[in-house]
Write a protein that holds these residues in place. Structure first.
Motif, PDB file in Angstrom:
ATOM      1  N   ARG A  45      34.912 -29.696 -15.090  1.00  0.00           N
ATOM      2  CA  ARG A  45      34.155 -29.744 -13.827  1.00  0.00           C
ATOM      3  C   ARG A  45      33.036 -28.704 -13.768  1.00  0.00           C
ATOM      4  O   ARG A  45      31.921 -29.005 -13.351  1.00  0.00           O
ATOM      5  N   ASN A  46      33.341 -27.474 -14.170  1.00  0.00           N
ATOM      6  CA  ASN A  46      32.329 -26.416 -14.099  1.00  0.00           C
ATOM      7  C   ASN A  46      31.155 -26.700 -15.035  1.00  0.00           C
ATOM      8  O   ASN A  46      29.994 -26.536 -14.651  1.00  0.00           O
ATOM      9  N   LEU A  47      31.469 -27.118 -16.254  1.00  0.00           N
ATOM     10  CA  LEU A  47      30.400 -27.444 -17.197  1.00  0.00           C
ATOM     11  C   LEU A  47      29.591 -28.645 -16.703  1.00  0.00           C
ATOM     12  O   LEU A  47      28.363 -28.667 -16.824  1.00  0.00           O
ATOM     13  N   ALA A  48      30.287 -29.620 -16.130  1.00  0.00           N
ATOM     14  CA  ALA A  48      29.603 -30.812 -15.622  1.00  0.00           C
ATOM     15  C   ALA A  48      28.681 -30.450 -14.454  1.00  0.00           C
ATOM     16  O   ALA A  48      27.555 -30.949 -14.365  1.00  0.00           O
ATOM     17  N   GLU A  49      29.143 -29.566 -13.573  1.00  0.00           N
ATOM     18  CA  GLU A  49      28.300 -29.134 -12.456  1.00  0.00           C
ATOM     19  C   GLU A  49      27.062 -28.409 -12.975  1.00  0.00           C
ATOM     20  O   GLU A  49      25.951 -28.637 -12.488  1.00  0.00           O
ATOM     21  N   ASP A  50      27.260 -27.529 -13.962  1.00  0.00           N
ATOM     22  CA  ASP A  50      26.127 -26.805 -14.540  1.00  0.00           C
ATOM     23  C   ASP A  50      25.137 -27.764 -15.195  1.00  0.00           C
ATOM     24  O   ASP A  50      23.921 -27.634 -15.026  1.00  0.00           O
ATOM     25  N   ALA A  51      25.652 -28.716 -15.950  1.00  0.00           N
ATOM     26  CA  ALA A  51      24.778 -29.676 -16.629  1.00  0.00           C
ATOM     27  C   ALA A  51      24.030 -30.539 -15.610  1.00  0.00           C
ATOM     28  O   ALA A  51      22.836 -30.810 -15.779  1.00  0.00           O
ATOM     29  N   ALA A  52      24.730 -30.949 -14.548  1.00  0.00           N
ATOM     30  CA  ALA A  52      24.081 -31.750 -13.507  1.00  0.00           C
ATOM     31  C   ALA A  52      22.979 -30.937 -12.830  1.00  0.00           C
ATOM     32  O   ALA A  52      21.874 -31.439 -12.584  1.00  0.00           O
ATOM     33  N   HIS A  53      23.276 -29.677 -12.550  1.00  0.00           N
ATOM     34  CA  HIS A  53      22.273 -28.801 -11.928  1.00  0.00           C
ATOM     35  C   HIS A  53      21.045 -28.670 -12.831  1.00  0.00           C
ATOM     36  O   HIS A  53      19.899 -28.789 -12.364  1.00  0.00           O
ATOM     37  N   GLU A  54      21.267 -28.433 -14.116  1.00  0.00           N
ATOM     38  CA  GLU A  54      20.157 -28.317 -15.058  1.00  0.00           C
ATOM     39  C   GLU A  54      19.381 -29.631 -15.151  1.00  0.00           C
ATOM     40  O   GLU A  54      18.150 -29.625 -15.283  1.00  0.00           O
ATOM     41  N   ALA A  55      20.095 -30.749 -15.064  1.00  0.00           N
ATOM     42  CA  ALA A  55      19.424 -32.047 -15.108  1.00  0.00           C
ATOM     43  C   ALA A  55      18.501 -32.207 -13.906  1.00  0.00           C
ATOM     44  O   ALA A  55      17.358 -32.668 -14.042  1.00  0.00           O
ATOM     45  N   TRP A  56      18.979 -31.816 -12.720  1.00  0.00           N
ATOM     46  CA  TRP A  56      18.138 -31.926 -11.526  1.00  0.00           C
ATOM     47  C   TRP A  56      16.931 -31.002 -11.606  1.00  0.00           C
ATOM     48  O   TRP A  56      15.839 -31.357 -11.173  1.00  0.00           O
ATOM     49  N   LEU A  57      17.116 -29.823 -12.181  1.00  0.00           N
ATOM     50  CA  LEU A  57      15.961 -28.937 -12.389  1.00  0.00           C
ATOM     51  C   LEU A  57      14.947 -29.597 -13.322  1.00  0.00           C
ATOM     52  O   LEU A  57      13.740 -29.536 -13.101  1.00  0.00           O
ATOM     53  N   SER A  58      15.468 -30.226 -14.357  1.00  0.00           N
ATOM     54  CA  SER A  58      14.604 -30.908 -15.308  1.00  0.00           C
ATOM     55  C   SER A  58      13.890 -32.087 -14.650  1.00  0.00           C
ATOM     56  O   SER A  58      12.704 -32.334 -14.927  1.00  0.00           O
ATOM     57  N   VAL A  59      14.588 -32.806 -13.772  1.00  0.00           N
ATOM     58  CA  VAL A  59      13.955 -33.910 -13.040  1.00  0.00           C
ATOM     59  C   VAL A  59      12.787 -33.366 -12.223  1.00  0.00           C
ATOM     60  O   VAL A  59      11.684 -33.917 -12.242  1.00  0.00           O
ATOM     61  N   TRP A  60      13.017 -32.286 -11.505  1.00  0.00           N
ATOM     62  CA  TRP A  60      11.964 -31.689 -10.685  1.00  0.00           C
ATOM     63  C   TRP A  60      10.770 -31.257 -11.547  1.00  0.00           C
ATOM     64  O   TRP A  60       9.621 -31.541 -11.225  1.00  0.00           O
ATOM     65  N   GLU A  61      11.066 -30.586 -12.663  1.00  0.00           N
ATOM     66  CA  GLU A  61      10.006 -30.028 -13.496  1.00  0.00           C
ATOM     67  C   GLU A  61       9.264 -31.079 -14.329  1.00  0.00           C
ATOM     68  O   GLU A  61       8.100 -30.895 -14.657  1.00  0.00           O
ATOM     69  N   ASN A  62       9.953 -32.173 -14.671  1.00  0.00           N
ATOM     70  CA  ASN A  62       9.360 -33.153 -15.593  1.00  0.00           C
ATOM     71  C   ASN A  62       9.105 -34.514 -14.963  1.00  0.00           C
ATOM     72  O   ASN A  62       8.816 -35.473 -15.689  1.00  0.00           O
ATOM     73  N   SER A  63       9.203 -34.605 -13.652  1.00  0.00           N
ATOM     74  CA  SER A  63       9.067 -35.911 -12.998  1.00  0.00           C
ATOM     75  C   SER A  63       7.713 -36.566 -13.259  1.00  0.00           C
ATOM     76  O   SER A  63       7.602 -37.792 -13.207  1.00  0.00           O
ATOM     77  N   SER A  64       6.706 -35.779 -13.584  1.00  0.00           N
ATOM     78  CA  SER A  64       5.383 -36.367 -13.859  1.00  0.00           C
ATOM     79  C   SER A  64       5.382 -37.195 -15.146  1.00  0.00           C
ATOM     80  O   SER A  64       4.497 -38.028 -15.344  1.00  0.00           O
ATOM     81  N   SER A  65       6.388 -37.003 -15.994  1.00  0.00           N
ATOM     82  CA  SER A  65       6.438 -37.788 -17.237  1.00  0.00           C
ATOM     83  C   SER A  65       7.124 -39.149 -17.041  1.00  0.00           C
ATOM     84  O   SER A  65       7.166 -39.952 -17.965  1.00  0.00           O
ATOM     85  N   PHE A  66       7.644 -39.411 -15.831  1.00  0.00           N
ATOM     86  CA  PHE A  66       8.272 -40.698 -15.545  1.00  0.00           C
ATOM     87  C   PHE A  66       7.210 -41.802 -15.524  1.00  0.00           C
ATOM     88  O   PHE A  66       6.154 -41.651 -14.926  1.00  0.00           O
TER      89      PHE A  66
END
Length: 184
Positions: A45-66
């Motif tokens: 759970r903890n690793l999954a939460e961290d990975a999900a958080h990092e994924a959302w940060l990546s979505v925010w930072e890289n959304s222009s590449s969508f």
């Protein structure tokens, strides 16, 4: 479902322009799927939460590449989550591999017979004692309290009446001096 797809696409495109409310809506609609995917991959759970958080940060930072012509917003976001989770798995595997290699190298070292090992320790202690003479009195005192008495940096600082950063500096400088001396 084309309506939901186009809505998610529009939210992700708005996010790429810095629209925080669009990002919040996108998060609200997809956060359970993102977390579920990372949890399935990582099972912790903890690793999954961290990975999900990092994924959302990546979505925010890289959304222009969508690019909506290449796929859906949901698929793009889930691909980000999948990449982050796989990165964690690879990192953990590399860590375990390095730990196993270290343990193996240590077991080879232990094969030296006991008498030779004892002589080696005596020689290392003598060398360390000589190197410690190069330290200032304050460095030796901080080193002794930290490493031999097991006190934390803050406990050493409190005992000696100096700042936490002063203790860190003394120990850093002491370790540099010892490393330089032991390597020569």
């Amino acid at each position: 479902m084309p309506n939901v797809k186009s809505h998610l696409d529009a939210l992700l495109e708005a996010t790429s322009r810095g629209d925080v409310q669009a990002f919040e809506q996108l998060f609200t609609l997809l956060h359970k799927r993102v977390y579920g995917l990372t949890l399935r991959i990582l099972t912790d759970r903890n690793l999954a939460e961290d990975a999900a958080h990092e994924a959302w940060l990546s979505v925010w930072e890289n959304s222009s590449s969508f690019d909506s012509h290449k796929g859906s917003a949901e698929g793009w976001v889930l691909a980000m989550a999948h990449r982050r989770a796989v990165d964690v798995v690879r990192s953990r595997e590399a860590h375990h591999r390095r730990s196993a290699e270290y343990a193996q190298s240590m077991s080879l070292t232990e094969s030296v017979d006991a008498a030779d090992a004892h002589l080696l320790r005596i020689d290392e202690h003598a060398e360390l004692a000589e190197c410690c003479e190069q330290l200032t009195a304050k460095q030796r005192q901080a080193l002794a309290l930290t490493y031999f008495e097991g006190l934390t940096y803050q406990e050493v600082a409190d005992r000696l009446g100096v700042s936490h950063s002063a203790i860190k500096t003394r120990l850093r400088d002491a370790m540099k001096t010892l490393r330089r001396c032991m390597d020569s």
